[in-house]
Enzyme design. Structure first.
Site, PDB file in Angstrom:
ATOM      1  N   ASP A 318     -81.163  10.322  67.274  1.00 15.67           N
ATOM      2  CA  ASP A 318     -82.063  11.242  66.576  1.00 15.67           C
ATOM      3  C   ASP A 318     -81.325  12.486  66.082  1.00 15.67           C
ATOM      4  O   ASP A 318     -80.414  12.996  66.737  1.00 15.67           O
ATOM      5  CB  ASP A 318     -83.180  11.661  67.542  1.00 15.67           C
ATOM      6  CG  ASP A 318     -84.170  12.609  66.913  1.00 15.67           C
ATOM      7  OD1 ASP A 318     -84.817  12.211  65.924  1.00 15.67           O
ATOM      8  OD2 ASP A 318     -84.292  13.749  67.392  1.00 15.67           O
ATOM      9  N   GLU A 371     -79.944   8.612  62.544  1.00 20.05           N
ATOM     10  CA  GLU A 371     -80.939   9.261  61.695  1.00 20.05           C
ATOM     11  C   GLU A 371     -80.244  10.494  61.105  1.00 20.05           C
ATOM     12  O   GLU A 371     -80.183  11.547  61.740  1.00 20.05           O
ATOM     13  CB  GLU A 371     -82.184   9.653  62.490  1.00 20.05           C
ATOM     14  CG  GLU A 371     -83.322  10.135  61.605  1.00 20.05           C
ATOM     15  CD  GLU A 371     -83.862  11.504  61.976  1.00 20.05           C
ATOM     16  OE1 GLU A 371     -84.658  12.050  61.190  1.00 20.05           O
ATOM     17  OE2 GLU A 371     -83.483  12.041  63.026  1.00 20.05           O
TER      18      GLU A 371
END
Length: 669
Positions: A318, A371
């Site tokens: 993330d 990401e």
């Protein structure tokens, strides 16, 4: 030095372990730090070890000693490692505990164990003595994982938030357990045909509203749904059904909860002391100090832990962009430049490279997925080529451009066709995953179907068109839960998905089409063989902006596998529309997003078409077809009468591969 007669001197660390830990090269710290039930001098008990170099004293508190912070002091190691350790007899699995830390600056803190394998269910915050022993029965999957998890295989990911995918119908406030999900979720994902699931962070987090992205227990799956072994059972059940499991992982920041990592021993142990480096303004959280060796060992050990103990097939990392840039979401004067005066976080770059090298070096058949929303070069290139070493990167540009285009009224789309075609200009610079994730259906953005223009029929036709475009575009796929049946309300973590909608034809139609799309994707090698190489894609025509029609070819290893995709981006059916083809022979429609089964209008091409030797769109042969309104149709060569007449031979393929060699796959791939 504080010792308690009820705590025995005992260590699981060798001098070699300590050397690796200090150097930032110990990647199995979960075997050493934390709590471990062991036998010592004929007595069963629990060994505790915690890193707290700025502590003046550390004791273990829990139900077993009435939470008395003077009952069980740990001993500080003599080697300057900052590790406190000791063995407490006659306590074992299931005991709740914390560390009571007296800082050398005079503060007192009760902290959870950073290496705890299990935690109390929130809002309680204690750690629990536990183990991760499990008799796995997914060996067939693990043996065959390279066949299912490789970059040249179909990867369609169903993104799931466990607390809100489905709740108990008789009690909407009750979560389904890991074992209930092992029945319901596995059955559903199998039916829908997705190849993988991705769980939004399951690591223990105190606030459900963070969706798991504010982690306090990095080594513990959340106890909201059951025990660690229950979570293993869910993963095993998915594997036995032939479904891979990716876990969302958050090494970018952590919350400031009183029992967590922040200011752990009264000092900035895991985070930077300078708030310009250590505080994240967007999420009011704290940023790991990637330049500290012990912190690097903590994070890399944690990544490997989920592969080792939980058989995870990949990690979606993330907020990588927030790690790479020192000025991320900061104004002038609010950040500290690197040693060269630049904005790149050199410690984070070094950490990410090492993370991926170690992950792929130990588990060559997993995937590390970034990401990352910027143009940082080489995110999914091998580190030996100067890249960060990830296996894949989310294609945020494709997502933004595509959703912006689909939100436009069809009458205006002729002026914006380049928004759909632009992605193929850079599609092969990285190993891209196409995401339609949870981020696109929260914070007032509405559901995907609500972004579409027109009446109800047009909105659902556009949604089906969007998904079909996604599945025929180069790159792997990710779709957030609820999108597969056209959820109409914005996602809320506090409620179950609106499963009742699937009884209605528009929603059932989307669900039916998604089943068939996943089947098409897995059955047609042209749609995945060369996901990340330019010779797997060819524009046949992108110039018909007046009619908003796109024609492109996806290519497999053999020309017999090629498929031709025709997208009609307006709600007007077009008959006798001619398209060029890469080969002569008999072509058949193998997919059409406008089928009646999908709640479409039924403008389909029922019968095969024999290619005519009429030059069109730069091809020597062509056919005339019907284009469904706001739909996609996919064609495949079924019969080829004479290979010598084809204007694209095996030799052509080999030559094109030489011209468009891929940039390189990730380490271990």
């Amino acid at each position: 030095m504080h010792y308690s007669p009820s705590v025995l001197l005992y260590s699981r660390f060798s001098d070699f372990d300590i050397g690796l830990f200090k150097a930032g090269k110990h990647f199995r710290l979960y075997d050493k730090l934390g709590s471990h039930v062991v036998e010592h001098e004929g007595t069963t008990g629990t060994y505790f070890a915690v890193w707290a170099p700025n502590a003046d004293a550390v004791s273990v508190i829990g139900n077993f000693n009435g939470w008395n912070n003077e009952a069980h002091y740990l001993g500080a190691r003599w080697d300057g490692s900052g590790i406190w350790e000791g063995f407490i007899p006659n306590i074992g699995q299931g005991e709740a505990y914390k560390y009571f830390i007296r800082s050398n600056s005079g503060g007192y803190f009760e902290r959870a164990d950073p290496y705890a394998l299990y935690c109390e269910e929130p809002p309680r915050t204690a750690s629990i003595v536990w183990n991760t022993w499990y008799e796995w029965q997914d060996q067939e999957w693990m043996n065959r994982r390279p066949q299912f998890n490789a970059l040249d295989k179909p990867i369609s990911v169903y993104e799931v938030h466990l607390a809100s995918w489905r709740r108990d119908p008789s009690n909407p406030d009750r979560f389904l357990s890991y074992r209930e999900l092992a029945r319901d979720l596995v059955e559903y994902v199998t039916h829908m045909g997705f190849t993988h699931v991705e769980f939004m962070p399951v690591m223990e987090h105190p606030f459900l509203g963070s969706w798991g992205y504010q982690v306090t227990g990095y080594f513990a799956p959340t106890s909201r749904f059951g025990s660690p072994q229950d979570f293993m059972f869910l993963i095993e059940s998915l594997h036995r059904a032939g479904i891979g499991v990716y876990l969302d992982w958050v090494p970018s920041h952590f919350p400031g909860d009183a029992h967590g990592l922040y200011n752990y021993d009264g000092s900035h142990l895991y985070e930077h002391a300078d708030p310009r480096q250590g505080f994240h303004p967007d999420w009011s959280s704290y940023i790991f100090n990637y330049g500290r060796n012990e912190v690097r060992s903590f994070l890399i050990s944690n990544a490997l832990f989920w592969f080792d103990r939980y058989h995870a097939d990949g990690l979606r990392v993330d907020a990588v962009a927030s790690m790479l840039y020192l000025d991320y979401s900061r104004k002038e004067g609010e950040w500290v430049p690197n040693q060269y005066g630049g904005r790149e976080n050199l410690d984070a770059v070094s950490f990410l490279k090492e993370l991926n090298e170690v992950a792929y070096g130990n588990y060559g058949d997993i995937q590390m997925i970034a990401e990352e929303s910027t143009s940082w070069p080489g995110v999914s290139h091998p580190t030996w080529q100067g890249g960060l070493g990830f296996g894949m990167k989310w294609m945020m540009g494709w997502m933004n451009d595509t959703l912006r285009y689909f939100a436009k009224e069809p009458i205006y789309r002729r002026y914006h066709q380049q928004e759909l075609t632009f992605s193929t200009v850079y599609a092969f610079t990285e190993n891209f995953m196409l995401p339609l994730s949870h981020d696109e259906v929260v914070h007032g953005k509405g559901a995907l179907v609500s972004k579409m223009p027109g009446d109800e029929w047009q909105r659902f036709a556009n949604l089906r068109l969007l998904y079909a475009f996604m599945y025929t575009h180069p790159g792997t796929k990710l779709l957030f839960m609820g999108g597969e049946f056209g959820q109409t309300s914005e996602w809320s973590h506090d409620y179950s998905l609106d499963w009742h909608l699937t009884q209605y034809e528009p929603h059932k139609g989307v669900e039916n089409m998604m089943c068939d799309l996943n089947r098409l994707y897995k059955n047609e090698p042209a749609l995945y063989d060369f996901n990340f190489a330019g010779y797997g894609f060819e524009w046949i025509d992108q110039s018909d902006s007046e009619n908003c029609v796109l024609v492109y070819c996806r290519k497999g290893h053999h020309w017999q596998e090629y498929v031709v995709v025709v997208a009609n981006l307006t709600p007007v059916a077009r008959h006798d529309y001619r398209i060029g083809l890469p080969h002569n022979g008999t072509w058949s429609e193998i997919f059409n997003s406008d089928k009646h089964d999908y709640w479409g209008s039924g403008v389909v091409n029922h019968y095969p078409k024999e290619a005519e030797m009429e030059s069109w769109q730069g091809k020597a042969q062509s056919i005339s077809i019907s284009l469904p309104p706001s739909g996609i149709t996919v064609w495949k060569l079924k019969e080829h009468p004479d290979v010598s007449n084809s204007n694209y031979s095996e030799n052509n393929i080999k030559e094109e591969k030489k011209k468009k060699a891929p940039k390189g796959l990730s380490d271990g791939k």
